[in-house]
Design a protein around this motif. Structure first.
Motif, PDB file in Angstrom:
ATOM      1  N   UNK A 160       0.822  -1.212   0.000  1.00  0.00           N
ATOM      2  CA  UNK A 160       0.000   0.000   0.000  1.00  0.00           C
ATOM      3  C   UNK A 160       0.850   1.253   0.000  1.00  0.00           C
ATOM      4  N   UNK A 161       1.917   1.255   0.792  1.00  0.00           N
ATOM      5  CA  UNK A 161       2.810   2.406   0.829  1.00  0.00           C
ATOM      6  C   UNK A 161       3.524   2.583  -0.503  1.00  0.00           C
ATOM      7  N   UNK A 162       3.965   1.487  -1.094  1.00  0.00           N
ATOM      8  CA  UNK A 162       4.637   1.559  -2.399  1.00  0.00           C
ATOM      9  C   UNK A 162       3.680   2.070  -3.470  1.00  0.00           C
TER      10      UNK A 162
ATOM     11  N   UNK B 290       5.616   8.821 -14.453  1.00  0.00           N
ATOM     12  CA  UNK B 290       5.777   7.447 -14.915  1.00  0.00           C
ATOM     13  C   UNK B 290       7.238   7.014 -14.938  1.00  0.00           C
ATOM     14  N   UNK B 291       8.157   7.920 -15.279  1.00  0.00           N
ATOM     15  CA  UNK B 291       9.564   7.528 -15.380  1.00  0.00           C
ATOM     16  C   UNK B 291      10.186   7.231 -14.012  1.00  0.00           C
ATOM     17  N   UNK B 292       9.621   7.744 -12.933  1.00  0.00           N
ATOM     18  CA  UNK B 292      10.154   7.502 -11.594  1.00  0.00           C
ATOM     19  C   UNK B 292       9.319   6.511 -10.794  1.00  0.00           C
ATOM     20  N   UNK B 293       8.351   5.896 -11.419  1.00  0.00           N
ATOM     21  CA  UNK B 293       7.423   5.019 -10.720  1.00  0.00           C
ATOM     22  C   UNK B 293       8.119   3.822 -10.077  1.00  0.00           C
ATOM     23  N   UNK B 294       8.874   3.076 -10.845  1.00  0.00           N
ATOM     24  CA  UNK B 294       9.521   1.868 -10.334  1.00  0.00           C
ATOM     25  C   UNK B 294      10.524   2.208  -9.244  1.00  0.00           C
ATOM     26  N   UNK B 295      11.308   3.252  -9.449  1.00  0.00           N
ATOM     27  CA  UNK B 295      12.308   3.638  -8.465  1.00  0.00           C
ATOM     28  C   UNK B 295      11.651   4.025  -7.142  1.00  0.00           C
ATOM     29  N   UNK B 296      10.594   4.783  -7.192  1.00  0.00           N
ATOM     30  CA  UNK B 296       9.918   5.214  -5.976  1.00  0.00           C
ATOM     31  C   UNK B 296       9.269   4.043  -5.248  1.00  0.00           C
ATOM     32  N   UNK B 297       8.662   3.139  -5.987  1.00  0.00           N
ATOM     33  CA  UNK B 297       8.056   1.971  -5.355  1.00  0.00           C
ATOM     34  C   UNK B 297       9.124   1.036  -4.791  1.00  0.00           C
ATOM     35  N   UNK B 298      10.237   0.917  -5.479  1.00  0.00           N
ATOM     36  CA  UNK B 298      11.305   0.041  -5.032  1.00  0.00           C
ATOM     37  C   UNK B 298      11.973   0.555  -3.760  1.00  0.00           C
TER      38      UNK B 298
ATOM     39  N   UNK C 177       9.668  -4.496  20.841  1.00  0.00           N
ATOM     40  CA  UNK C 177      10.687  -4.276  19.818  1.00  0.00           C
ATOM     41  C   UNK C 177      10.081  -4.298  18.421  1.00  0.00           C
ATOM     42  N   UNK C 178       9.221  -5.259  18.143  1.00  0.00           N
ATOM     43  CA  UNK C 178       8.588  -5.354  16.823  1.00  0.00           C
ATOM     44  C   UNK C 178       7.641  -4.177  16.595  1.00  0.00           C
ATOM     45  N   UNK C 179       6.930  -3.768  17.641  1.00  0.00           N
ATOM     46  CA  UNK C 179       6.042  -2.609  17.531  1.00  0.00           C
ATOM     47  C   UNK C 179       6.836  -1.356  17.166  1.00  0.00           C
ATOM     48  N   UNK C 180       7.956  -1.136  17.822  1.00  0.00           N
ATOM     49  CA  UNK C 180       8.780   0.034  17.528  1.00  0.00           C
ATOM     50  C   UNK C 180       9.454  -0.076  16.160  1.00  0.00           C
ATOM     51  N   UNK C 181       9.683  -1.300  15.692  1.00  0.00           N
ATOM     52  CA  UNK C 181      10.248  -1.504  14.359  1.00  0.00           C
ATOM     53  C   UNK C 181       9.334  -0.950  13.276  1.00  0.00           C
ATOM     54  N   UNK C 182       8.024  -1.065  13.464  1.00  0.00           N
ATOM     55  CA  UNK C 182       7.101  -0.527  12.465  1.00  0.00           C
ATOM     56  C   UNK C 182       7.287   0.978  12.311  1.00  0.00           C
ATOM     57  N   UNK C 183       7.557   1.671  13.408  1.00  0.00           N
ATOM     58  CA  UNK C 183       7.789   3.114  13.327  1.00  0.00           C
ATOM     59  C   UNK C 183       9.122   3.429  12.661  1.00  0.00           C
ATOM     60  N   UNK C 184      10.119   2.592  12.874  1.00  0.00           N
ATOM     61  CA  UNK C 184      11.408   2.799  12.210  1.00  0.00           C
ATOM     62  C   UNK C 184      11.264   2.656  10.702  1.00  0.00           C
ATOM     63  N   UNK C 185      10.485   1.679  10.261  1.00  0.00           N
ATOM     64  CA  UNK C 185      10.293   1.470   8.823  1.00  0.00           C
ATOM     65  C   UNK C 185       9.505   2.621   8.212  1.00  0.00           C
ATOM     66  N   UNK C 186       8.418   3.025   8.845  1.00  0.00           N
ATOM     67  CA  UNK C 186       7.575   4.068   8.254  1.00  0.00           C
ATOM     68  C   UNK C 186       8.281   5.428   8.280  1.00  0.00           C
ATOM     69  N   UNK C 187       9.134   5.664   9.262  1.00  0.00           N
ATOM     70  CA  UNK C 187       9.885   6.922   9.290  1.00  0.00           C
ATOM     71  C   UNK C 187      10.840   7.011   8.109  1.00  0.00           C
ATOM     72  N   UNK C 188      11.535   5.934   7.824  1.00  0.00           N
ATOM     73  CA  UNK C 188      12.440   5.931   6.668  1.00  0.00           C
ATOM     74  C   UNK C 188      11.657   6.038   5.362  1.00  0.00           C
ATOM     75  N   UNK C 189      10.493   5.412   5.297  1.00  0.00           N
ATOM     76  CA  UNK C 189       9.672   5.497   4.083  1.00  0.00           C
ATOM     77  C   UNK C 189       9.146   6.907   3.870  1.00  0.00           C
ATOM     78  N   UNK C 190       8.788   7.589   4.931  1.00  0.00           N
ATOM     79  CA  UNK C 190       8.329   8.982   4.812  1.00  0.00           C
ATOM     80  C   UNK C 190       9.465   9.868   4.315  1.00  0.00           C
TER      81      UNK C 190
END
Length: 106
Positions: free
Chosen positions: A3-5, A14-22, A80-93
């Motif tokens: 969903x985030x991708x 369109x030219x940056x679509x794959x890179x952004x999703x990846x 630890x796993x709960x806080x991991x979700x925030x680490x992932x979403x912060x980097x994605x943002x």
């Protein structure tokens, strides 16, 4: 993660679509490894680091803790796993903030 991708992919041309999703997919694979190695320990280890007073030590590096330890009544592994979700979403943002301005691959 899909969903985030798809969300970030819909925001770019369109030219940056794959890179952004990846970027979202690569971060989802990379951040848990960094979190396992040192991230959790630097964030939540109660013993102080001799270099900085606001960063934890390395006593819990590689997720070394007592299996019965709890934080506010929650097992530390679940916390630890709960806080991991925030680490992932912060980097994605952060990657979403530089969409079409920086490329993951040259």
């Amino acid at each position: 993660i899909p969903g985030l991708a798809l969300f970030y992919g819909s925001l770019v041309s369109r030219k940056n679509l794959i890179d952004t999703m990846l970027q979202s997919v690569v971060l989802t694979g990379t951040i848990p490894i960094l979190w396992w190695a040192v991230g959790y320990s630097l964030s939540f280890d109660p013993s102080p680091n001799p270099l900085f007073s606001f960063v934890g030590g390395f006593d819990r590096a590689l997720l070394q803790w007592n299996k019965d330890s709890t934080i506010s009544g929650i097992t530390e592994s679940a916390y630890c796993v709960f806080q991991l979700t925030f680490a992932i979403i912060t980097a994605a943002i952060a990657c979403g903030a530089v969409a079409e301005r920086a490329l993951l691959w040259p």
